[in-house]
Design an enzyme around this catalytic site. Structure first.
Site, PDB file in Angstrom:
ATOM      1  N   TRP A   9       0.813  -1.218   0.000  1.00 44.43           N
ATOM      2  CA  TRP A   9       0.000   0.000   0.000  1.00 44.43           C
ATOM      3  C   TRP A   9       0.841   1.261   0.000  1.00 44.43           C
ATOM      4  O   TRP A   9       0.582   2.181  -0.770  1.00 44.43           O
ATOM      5  CB  TRP A   9      -0.983  -0.016   1.174  1.00 44.43           C
ATOM      6  N   LYS A  45     -13.037  -1.441   6.489  1.00 45.77           N
ATOM      7  CA  LYS A  45     -12.434  -2.396   7.403  1.00 45.77           C
ATOM      8  C   LYS A  45     -13.066  -2.265   8.796  1.00 45.77           C
ATOM      9  O   LYS A  45     -13.808  -3.137   9.218  1.00 45.77           O
ATOM     10  CB  LYS A  45     -10.909  -2.201   7.471  1.00 45.77           C
ATOM     11  N   ASP A  65      -1.770   6.651   6.367  1.00 44.46           N
ATOM     12  CA  ASP A  65      -2.862   5.835   5.846  1.00 44.46           C
ATOM     13  C   ASP A  65      -3.212   4.829   6.940  1.00 44.46           C
ATOM     14  O   ASP A  65      -2.439   3.938   7.244  1.00 44.46           O
ATOM     15  CB  ASP A  65      -2.414   5.118   4.573  1.00 44.46           C
TER      16      ASP A  65
END
Lengths: 365, 365
Positions: free
Chosen positions: B102, B197, B173
Site C-alpha cells: 500500500w 475495514k 494511511d
C-alpha cells in the site's frame, strides 16, 4: 399499497418500497452466503455476480452498445466536473452549454484543466428558464467535446432530446434524468450520473463511456479516476462502493419488473413519467397562486420547481404538506420556492396527492 | 450468540451483527421520519442529526482535537494516494516510507504531483516483512510531509506506535488499523482511512486533518477533493455517501457500547484485539505446517497473513474452512497463501474457531 409518506426530495431521493424491503430482508445473509453484501470482498464470487448482473441489466435497460464501458465510480457528478476534463479534454479545448446551476458548475471546474468556451448560455439574471435555441449554439469545431447537462435538477430545465452533435463528441451529465426515459447512448461519447436520483444511494457514480475515448487522461488525473484504469480493472482498481452497487442492481431489477409485458422497456417508464409531470404542470398552470417560469418545451419531467406568488405562504405550504405526508418539497436554497422531484420511484398517486393538496391549499388561502 | 459464519475478509469486511440488524430494522423508516436514510436529503434535518452524531462519536472514540477537521469523503485510500499530495504537497517535496504494497502504491501515485523521496524502504525481494529501524530513516528536512502506512493490509506489517516525527508533519494511511487501538491524532497532520475495514461500507473515506494544513491545494486538485472545500461545506460540497455515513455512525455507537463501563474507551477494544492476534500468531508459531514471515514486533493485529509449508494443501485448507463457516481466508492474489483479517467486528470466539480448525487440519494432513 402506499404505506409510507411521499418523498419529493431532489436527491438522495425516494427509493421503490420493494427495493428497500428486499435490502432489509437480505441484510444479514445474501442468498445463503452467510454475509451481508456490505461484508463481501469485492473480488469474491458473490459480489462478482452482483456487479455483473447490475451491469447486464443496466445495459439492457439503456441499450448500451457493446463498445461502451460501464463504470461504477465514486465522487458524484460534482467530482465528474473535474474527472471528465481530466480524462477527455487532452488539456486542449472543451466546449460547454450552460442551461442551469449544474452546467455552470461544470464549466467553471473544467477551466482548471482545459481551454473552455461556452458554446451557448442563458442570461440567468432572472433564473435559468430555457434552453438556448440550437441554431444559436457556436461550438468550436476543434473542441475535444461538447458538454451539456441533460436535466438541470435545481432549475427544472430538461433536454427532451439529444441536442445537435455539431460534429463533436457529446458529453452529458444525466444525473437526474438517466433511466427516466430512453437515451440514445450512441449519440454520446460519455454519459455520467450521480446515483442518488434514479439509480440508488449517494456515493455511486455511473459512467458510460465509449471505448475509444478512454486512455488519454492528462497526467494530473488521479489513477482512481482514470476511466482507462477503471475500465481495465472492471471498476475495481479502487474498492468500489459495493453496497450502493448492490442497491442500484435491485433498482434495475425493479425497473425491469415495471416494464414486463411491455415491448417498450424504458419507454414505458418514460410514458408514466410524462403523465406524472403533465398532471403537476397542469395544476400549476391552472392556478392563480403557483407558477413555474421555465419555457414549456424545456420543462423538466423529473424536477418541477414552482413558486407561490405570495411568498409569505411558503412556510404554511410546507407545514401543511409535511402533515399530509408530502415530504421534502422545499426548493433549493439558491432559488427558493418549492420543488417536487418526481423520479421513477414516485408513483402517479403521489403526484395526485400533491396536486390535491396544492388545490386545497390554494382554495384555503 | 453467533448465528452467522465468521468472515475473515480483508475488506469490505465483517460488520457487527447488531449494526446490520438495526440497519435492516430501520431500512424503511428511520426514527419515524417515514424515510429510509438512503432517501433523505443530505441537507435535511434528519440526516443532519445523523452526520453530526457520527462525527461527535468518532471524535470521542479517537480523541480528535478540536483543531482537526473530520471529513467524510469518497474514493477510498487509493484515491487519497492522489488527494493527499494534491492537498498537502504544494507541488514541492514529500517523503514516503515504504513498508508494503500500500505505501508503495502511495509513493508511486504521489510522483504525479510532487518530488518524492523514499525516507526508508524495505528490500521487498522476499516480501515486505518488517519496518525499517527508525534510525535508518532519512527524510528530507524540507519535505512538506512524511507519509507512512500504519498497517499494511496485504503484508500484515503494522506500526504499533507513531514513528518518530523527524520535525515533519506526519501523514498516515490508517485504513486497516483505525479504531482498532488508541491513536495519537495530534502527532499527525493528516490521517485518512477507507471505511471498509473497521468503519463501515466501502465508498466512504474518512479524513482527519489539521486546520492549518488545509487551504493549500495545488491548482490541479478537483474541488470535490479539496480538503478546504470539504471542510468549509461540512463534507457536503458534493453529496456525501449518506447511507455509508449512517452505517459508520451505527458502528461508532456499537464501539461505544463495547467500551461502556470501561474508562479506557478504545483502549479496551485494543486489548481485545491484542488477545485475538496473540491467539492466532501463537497457533501459527507453534505449528510445523503454518508460518508467518513478518518480524514479530512488526506483526499486524488486524491482518494476519500465513502460509502453508505445503502449498498443495491450500485448496483443501480453504474448502475445509468454508465448510466450517470460516469465510474469505484466501490471501491477497499478489502474495498468495492465507490471510485472516480480524477487525473489531471479529469476536475472540471467531479466532478461536479458526485456531481450532487450523490445528485439526494440521493433525489430519
Amino acid at each position: 399499497m402506499q404505506t409510507r409518506p411521499y418523498n419529493f426530495s431532489a436527491g438522495p431521493a425516494a427509493m421503490p418500497d420493494d427495493v428497500l424491503r428486499q435490502a432489509a430482508a437480505e441484510m444479514l445473509d445474501w442468498h445463503g452466503s452467510g454475509m451481508s453484501v456490505m461484508e463481501m470482498s469485492h473480488r469474491g464470487v458473490h459480489f462478482g455476480r452482483i456487479i455483473e448482473q447490475a451491469e447486464t441489466d443496466l445495459r439492457e435497460l439503456l441499450g448500451v452498445p457493446a463498445d461502451y464501458h460501464v463504470l461504477f465510480m465514486q465522487g458524484g457528478a460534482l467530482a465528474e466536473n473535474a474527472i471528465v476534463p481530466l480524462n477527455l479534454s487532452r488539456a486542449a479545448k472543451a466546449d460547454y452549454v450552460v442551461t442551469g446551476a449544474w452546467s455552470q458548475k461544470s464549466q467553471l471546474e473544467a477551466r482548471k484543466y482545459c481551454d473552455v468556451h461556452l458554446a451557448a448560455q442563458v442570461d440567468a439574471s432572472h433564473g435559468y428558464d430555457r434552453i438556448p435555441p440550437l441554431h444559436t449554439w457556436q461550438p468550436r469545431p476543434d473542441a475535444q467535446y461538447l458538454h451539456y447537462c441533460a436535466n438541470e435538477t435545481i432549475d427544472g430545465v430538461e433536454f427532451h432530446d439529444v441536442p445537435g452533435r455539431f460534429g463533436l463528441p457529446l458529453v452529458a451529465d444525466m444525473s437526474s434524468t438517466i433511466l427516466s426515459r430512453p437515451v440514445d447512448v450512441a449519440a454520446h461519447t460519455c454519459i455520467y450520473a450521480g446515483a442518488q436520483k434514479n439509480i440508488g444511494p449517494a456515493g455511486l457514480t455511473l459512467v458510460i463511456v465509449h471505448r475509444d475515448a478512454v486512455g488519454h487522461a492528462i497526467p494530473a488525473c488521479p489513477s482512481a479516476f482514470d476511466y482507462a484504469v477503471a475500465a481495465r480493472n472492471g471498476s475495481m482498481y479502487n474498492t468500489p462502493p459495493t453496497y450502493a452497487i448492490y442497491i442500484a442492481g435491485l433498482v434495475f431489477q425493479w425497473l425491469k419488473r415495471q416494464t414486463e409485458g411491455s415491448l417498450q422497456g424504458i419507454a414505458a417508464i418514460a410514458e408514466r413519467n410524462r403523465k406524472k409531470a403533465e398532471l403537476l404542470y397542469r395544476c400549476i398552470d391552472a392556478s392563480a397562486l403557483y407558477y413555474n417560469r421555465v419555457a414549456k418545451p424545456d420543462r423538466s419531467r423529473m424536477n418541477v420547481p414552482f413558486f407561490l406568488r405570495d411568498e409569505t405562504l411558503n412556510e404554511a405550504f410546507l407545514q401543511g404538506a409535511q402533515s399530509r405526508g408530502l415530504l421534502q418539497l422545499k426548493g433549493h436554497k439558491s432559488v427558493g420556492g418549492m420543488r417536487a422531484s418526481i423520479y421513477n420511484a414516485m408513483p402517479l398517486a403521489g403526484v395526485q396527492a400533491l396536486v390535491d393538496y396544492m388545490q386545497a391549499f390554494e382554495r384555503d388561502h
